[in-house]
Design an enzyme around this catalytic site. Structure first.
Site: not given
Length: 313
Positions: A247-248
């Site tokens: 989940e950057p």
């Protein structure tokens, strides 16, 4: 260029594009847990690509990244990772994408969908046959097969980088410099290695857009986008073959999200990326291959992108 021509072109490219990570029949069943968290997972990650893993929360996506990175040992199955190139072979970070690189953000249309389908079909042939392509790429493929032999936990930790969700929560240094150099050897005997690492830091900071950052600043004094890029820089200094990102874009404002997406596009020039994300609108245009994680920890490759079934957001 017609969709059929695009598909044929992509199939030819994919046929000689080697894998840098191969996962075969991986399962993870930790002690004290009734059911396996991961089961029967097989996947190939092509060189210089972005692979996306989607799926509902709690299906095992983060667990998969941790196992691939060597933080947890699988119960069964194998993970093979090609060693990173030597410094003489490595390309420079921040290089402008070439004309043959995957479509840039915002590219849409039938041609791109056909290219995705052709690439995934070629990958499935490689996974099912366990071999490479014919013709000029066959020798290279056979050489890659040897490099994709099952890797130990130590080898995976050396060859794979992992950026956690909200990585800024895991910063340990009192300032940016100490955060970047936290794991460096301190003994005088490693002076030459330290000098090489300093050069590497300058290259990586330039690539992630932090070349002008004040090294004396505390990491938590940076903006959200700068903190996320700092976390990426810490892993890139290690020169991983594959970079895993959980989940950057989570928790970032629109400007920071745009900066990170542009950085991910550039990083495909230097390593392969495997991204877990629900932010399909931003990440979707970068995707070269994709998988869907189902509840119970099973994984299937997607034949088309965007998926034709309702999204798993």
């Amino acid at each position: 260029e017609s969709a059929a021509e695009s598909a044929a072109e992509s199939a030819a490219e994919s046929a000689v594009k080697p894998s840098v990570m191969r996962v075969q029949d991986l399962a993870f069943h930790p002690p004290g847990v009734e059911h396996p968290l991961l089961s029967g997972i097989s996947m190939d990650v092509p060189a210089h690509s972005l692979g996306l893993v989607i799926g509902r929360s709690g299906s095992g996506k983060t667990t998969l990244l941790q196992v691939l990175a060597g933080l947890c040992e699988q119960t069964s199955g194998t993970v093979g990772v090609v060693p990173a190139p030597t410094p003489g072979q490595a390309s420079s970070f921040g290089a402008r994408p070439s004309s043959t690189s995957p479509s840039s953000p915002g590219t849409t249309g039938g041609g791109r969908g056909a290219k995705f389908a052709a690439r995934m079909a070629a990958e499935k042939r490689v996974v099912s046959s366990g071999g490479g392509s014919s013709g000029s790429g066959a020798g290279s493929a056979r050489g890659t097969e040897k490099l994709l032999a099952p890797a130990t936990l130590e080898q995976r930790m050396a060859r794979v980088g992992l950026v956690f969700q909200f990585p800024e929560r895991h910063f340990l240094g009192q300032d940016v410099f100490s955060e970047l150099t936290f794991s460096w050897p301190r003994e005088p005997a490693f002076f030459l290695e330290q000098q090489a690492l300093r050069t590497r830091v300058l290259q990586v900071l330039q690539a992630v857009g932090l070349s002008e950052i004040d090294m004396s600043l505390a990491p938590w004094a940076l903006s959200g986008g700068q903190q996320r890029r700092l976390a990426l820089a810490i892993q890139l200094i290690r020169q991983p073959t594959v970079l895993l990102l959980d989940e950057p874009l989570a928790g970032l404002d629109w400007q920071a999200r745009l900066e990170v997406v542009e950085l991910l596009q550039r990083l495909k020039q230097d390593c392969s990326l495997v991204v877990v994300s629900h932010d399909l609108r931003e990440v979707g245009p970068l995707v070269d291959c994709a998988w869907e994680m189902a509840p119970g920890g099973t994984l299937k490759a997607l034949d088309s992108w965007p998926p034709t079934t309702p999204g798993n957001q």
